[in-house]
Motif scaffolding. Structure first.
Motif, PDB file in Angstrom:
ATOM      1  N   ASN A 150      15.128   7.349  14.190  1.00 36.62           N
ATOM      2  CA  ASN A 150      15.472   6.136  13.440  1.00 36.62           C
ATOM      3  C   ASN A 150      14.277   5.197  13.343  1.00 36.62           C
ATOM      4  N   THR A 151      13.536   5.064  14.449  1.00 35.90           N
ATOM      5  CA  THR A 151      12.363   4.187  14.434  1.00 35.90           C
ATOM      6  C   THR A 151      11.341   4.676  13.415  1.00 35.90           C
ATOM      7  N   LEU A 152      11.091   5.990  13.436  1.00 35.44           N
ATOM      8  CA  LEU A 152      10.132   6.552  12.474  1.00 35.44           C
ATOM      9  C   LEU A 152      10.602   6.316  11.044  1.00 35.44           C
ATOM     10  N   THR A 153      11.904   6.494  10.815  1.00 28.39           N
ATOM     11  CA  THR A 153      12.443   6.268   9.468  1.00 28.39           C
ATOM     12  C   THR A 153      12.171   4.842   9.020  1.00 28.39           C
ATOM     13  N   VAL A 154      12.495   3.884   9.909  1.00 25.05           N
ATOM     14  CA  VAL A 154      12.313   2.472   9.531  1.00 25.05           C
ATOM     15  C   VAL A 154      10.845   2.192   9.234  1.00 25.05           C
ATOM     16  N   ILE A 155       9.945   2.684  10.109  1.00 32.01           N
ATOM     17  CA  ILE A 155       8.514   2.407   9.911  1.00 32.01           C
ATOM     18  C   ILE A 155       8.029   3.007   8.596  1.00 32.01           C
ATOM     19  N   LEU A 156       8.372   4.284   8.380  1.00 29.01           N
ATOM     20  CA  LEU A 156       7.865   4.963   7.180  1.00 29.01           C
ATOM     21  C   LEU A 156       8.438   4.367   5.905  1.00 29.01           C
ATOM     22  N   VAL A 157       9.734   4.039   5.910  1.00 31.13           N
ATOM     23  CA  VAL A 157      10.331   3.477   4.703  1.00 31.13           C
ATOM     24  C   VAL A 157       9.740   2.099   4.426  1.00 31.13           C
ATOM     25  N   LEU A 158       9.538   1.305   5.469  1.00 27.44           N
ATOM     26  CA  LEU A 158       8.927  -0.017   5.260  1.00 27.44           C
ATOM     27  C   LEU A 158       7.510   0.132   4.713  1.00 27.44           C
ATOM     28  N   ALA A 159       6.746   1.090   5.268  1.00 28.74           N
ATOM     29  CA  ALA A 159       5.382   1.322   4.758  1.00 28.74           C
ATOM     30  C   ALA A 159       5.440   1.728   3.289  1.00 28.74           C
ATOM     31  N   GLY A 160       6.423   2.576   2.955  1.00 26.53           N
ATOM     32  CA  GLY A 160       6.576   2.983   1.563  1.00 26.53           C
ATOM     33  C   GLY A 160       6.865   1.792   0.663  1.00 26.53           C
ATOM     34  N   LEU A 161       7.710   0.879   1.145  1.00 24.60           N
ATOM     35  CA  LEU A 161       8.062  -0.291   0.333  1.00 24.60           C
ATOM     36  C   LEU A 161       6.843  -1.174   0.093  1.00 24.60           C
ATOM     37  N   VAL A 162       5.924  -1.243   1.074  1.00 23.97           N
ATOM     38  CA  VAL A 162       4.691  -2.003   0.866  1.00 23.97           C
ATOM     39  C   VAL A 162       3.931  -1.445  -0.328  1.00 23.97           C
ATOM     40  N   PHE A 163       3.885  -0.089  -0.418  1.00 24.08           N
ATOM     41  CA  PHE A 163       3.170   0.524  -1.542  1.00 24.08           C
ATOM     42  C   PHE A 163       3.874   0.232  -2.866  1.00 24.08           C
ATOM     43  N   PHE A 164       5.216   0.266  -2.863  1.00 25.37           N
ATOM     44  CA  PHE A 164       5.942  -0.071  -4.098  1.00 25.37           C
ATOM     45  C   PHE A 164       5.633  -1.512  -4.501  1.00 25.37           C
ATOM     46  N   ALA A 165       5.614  -2.411  -3.505  1.00 31.44           N
ATOM     47  CA  ALA A 165       5.314  -3.814  -3.809  1.00 31.44           C
ATOM     48  C   ALA A 165       3.899  -3.940  -4.360  1.00 31.44           C
ATOM     49  N   ALA A 166       2.955  -3.189  -3.764  1.00 26.89           N
ATOM     50  CA  ALA A 166       1.571  -3.249  -4.240  1.00 26.89           C
ATOM     51  C   ALA A 166       1.469  -2.706  -5.653  1.00 26.89           C
ATOM     52  N   GLY A 167       2.205  -1.634  -5.935  1.00 26.00           N
ATOM     53  CA  GLY A 167       2.188  -1.079  -7.281  1.00 26.00           C
ATOM     54  C   GLY A 167       2.705  -2.090  -8.290  1.00 26.00           C
ATOM     55  N   THR A 168       3.765  -2.795  -7.919  1.00 29.62           N
ATOM     56  CA  THR A 168       4.321  -3.806  -8.814  1.00 29.62           C
ATOM     57  C   THR A 168       3.352  -4.976  -8.971  1.00 29.62           C
ATOM     58  N   ALA A 169       2.691  -5.358  -7.860  1.00 30.00           N
ATOM     59  CA  ALA A 169       1.690  -6.426  -7.947  1.00 30.00           C
ATOM     60  C   ALA A 169       0.588  -6.023  -8.914  1.00 30.00           C
ATOM     61  N   GLY A 170       0.167  -4.747  -8.830  1.00 31.35           N
ATOM     62  CA  GLY A 170      -0.861  -4.265  -9.750  1.00 31.35           C
ATOM     63  C   GLY A 170      -0.387  -4.311 -11.187  1.00 31.35           C
ATOM     64  N   LEU A 171       0.864  -3.920 -11.395  1.00 32.25           N
ATOM     65  CA  LEU A 171       1.432  -3.937 -12.747  1.00 32.25           C
ATOM     66  C   LEU A 171       1.375  -5.344 -13.332  1.00 32.25           C
ATOM     67  N   LEU A 172       1.617  -6.343 -12.479  1.00 26.23           N
ATOM     68  CA  LEU A 172       1.626  -7.723 -12.971  1.00 26.23           C
ATOM     69  C   LEU A 172       0.223  -8.305 -13.077  1.00 26.23           C
ATOM     70  N   ARG A 173      -0.685  -7.887 -12.171  1.00 26.41           N
ATOM     71  CA  ARG A 173      -1.966  -8.583 -12.084  1.00 26.41           C
ATOM     72  C   ARG A 173      -3.081  -7.914 -12.852  1.00 26.41           C
ATOM     73  N   PHE A 174      -3.026  -6.576 -12.998  1.00 29.70           N
ATOM     74  CA  PHE A 174      -4.140  -5.885 -13.648  1.00 29.70           C
ATOM     75  C   PHE A 174      -4.221  -6.267 -15.122  1.00 29.70           C
ATOM     76  N   PRO A 175      -5.440  -6.236 -15.675  1.00 29.43           N
ATOM     77  CA  PRO A 175      -5.649  -6.845 -16.992  1.00 29.43           C
ATOM     78  C   PRO A 175      -5.225  -6.002 -18.195  1.00 29.43           C
ATOM     79  N   ASP A 176      -5.185  -4.671 -18.102  1.00 32.06           N
ATOM     80  CA  ASP A 176      -4.883  -3.893 -19.306  1.00 32.06           C
ATOM     81  C   ASP A 176      -3.973  -2.713 -18.984  1.00 32.06           C
ATOM     82  N   VAL A 177      -3.547  -2.037 -20.028  1.00 32.83           N
ATOM     83  CA  VAL A 177      -2.576  -0.953 -19.886  1.00 32.83           C
ATOM     84  C   VAL A 177      -3.065   0.108 -18.911  1.00 32.83           C
ATOM     85  N   TYR A 178      -4.331   0.531 -19.076  1.00 33.38           N
ATOM     86  CA  TYR A 178      -4.843   1.636 -18.258  1.00 33.38           C
ATOM     87  C   TYR A 178      -4.830   1.272 -16.776  1.00 33.38           C
ATOM     88  N   SER A 179      -5.331   0.083 -16.467  1.00 34.43           N
ATOM     89  CA  SER A 179      -5.387  -0.319 -15.063  1.00 34.43           C
ATOM     90  C   SER A 179      -3.984  -0.423 -14.472  1.00 34.43           C
TER      91      SER A 179
END
Lengths: 159, 98
Positions: B4-33
């Protein structure tokens, strides 16, 4: 048919494997795979696949880490640019795989293919993209048998 | 407990990447980026979430199902990214919102 059975087992669980509908689906899938024209077999070298898979998992993780860092960095450290690269891979599965994997490598995205000339978008124009691409191309070439060489071998046999 | 501990850690780490991907979607300047951010960050995010969920799987069938999901999303993601990029290349000026 075995493939269809395994897929059903994965999707529906072992209890559902012997239901009439499951058996019908497996039979139909197996029959369809026999009736449909056979595609050219993938010229893969099984022994080179684990190395390619390991390389892919490692570098796609680094790719995600890299772009996540750039996206969350307060100063947004990206310098986008377009790069062209001429690939020596054969058309078909090797080149398709190359373009797909390029999009998951750190900082590269495949945009366009004209003949063998690939246009890529890179997030960091100062990164050494070319050597990363050459490394990937070498690994993909190692995982596929080259049809051109295969043809040469057949001709030697016939001669 | 460890699972259970491993699940929580890994899923939370995964969510950080999803958040970063969304941040990139909002912050990057053009379609390609933006495509860079979406495909690569979400791929790693989903990979970590799937890895975390594997510790909760009831048997080999569940684990294979999770791997199958990841592989299919990976193939769809990289193909879709390439197609959007190619479309932007050929029709980009026409559809530009800048």
């Amino acid at each position: 048919m075995v493939g269809a059975a395994i897929l059903w087992w994965i999707l529906a669980g072992p209890e559902a494997l012997l239901e009439p509908l499951a058996l019908l689906a497996m039979l139909l899938a197996g029959g369809a795979s026999l009736l449909l024209p056979v595609g050219r077999p993938l010229p893969l070298r099984p022994r080179a696949i684990p190395a390619l898979l390991g390389f892919f998992l490692r570098s796609s993780f680094v790719g995600g880490l890299d772009v996540a860092r750039r996206a969350l960095h307060p100063r947004l450290p990206i310098e986008p640019a377009f790069v062209t690269y001429r690939s020596e891979l054969a058309h078909g599965p090797p080149l398709t795989l190359f373009m797909a994997v390029v999009s998951l490598l750190p900082g590269t995205l495949s945009v366009r293919l004209e003949g063998r000339l690939l246009t890529l978008h890179v997030l960091d124009r100062n990164a050494d993209t070319r050597s990363a691409l050459i490394a990937l191309e070498g690994r993909i070439r190692a995982a596929f048998r080259d049809p051109r060489k295969e043809r040469g071998r057949h001709e030697e046999k016939n001669a | 407990m460890i699972a259970n501990t491993l699940t929580v850690i890994l899923v939370l780490a995964g969510l950080v990447f999803f958040a970063a991907g969304t941040a990139g979607l909002l912050r990057f300047p053009d379609v390609y980026s933006r495509l860079h951010a979406l495909t690569k960050a979400d791929n790693v995010g989903l990979g970590l979430v799937i890895l975390g969920l594997m510790f909760q799987a009831g048997g080999p069938a569940d684990i294979l199902k999770l791997i199958l999901i990841w592989v299919l999303v990976l193939a769809a993601g990289t193909t879709a990214a390439h197609m959007v990029a190619q479309r932007t290349w050929t029709h980009g000026e026409f559809e530009s919102d800048r």
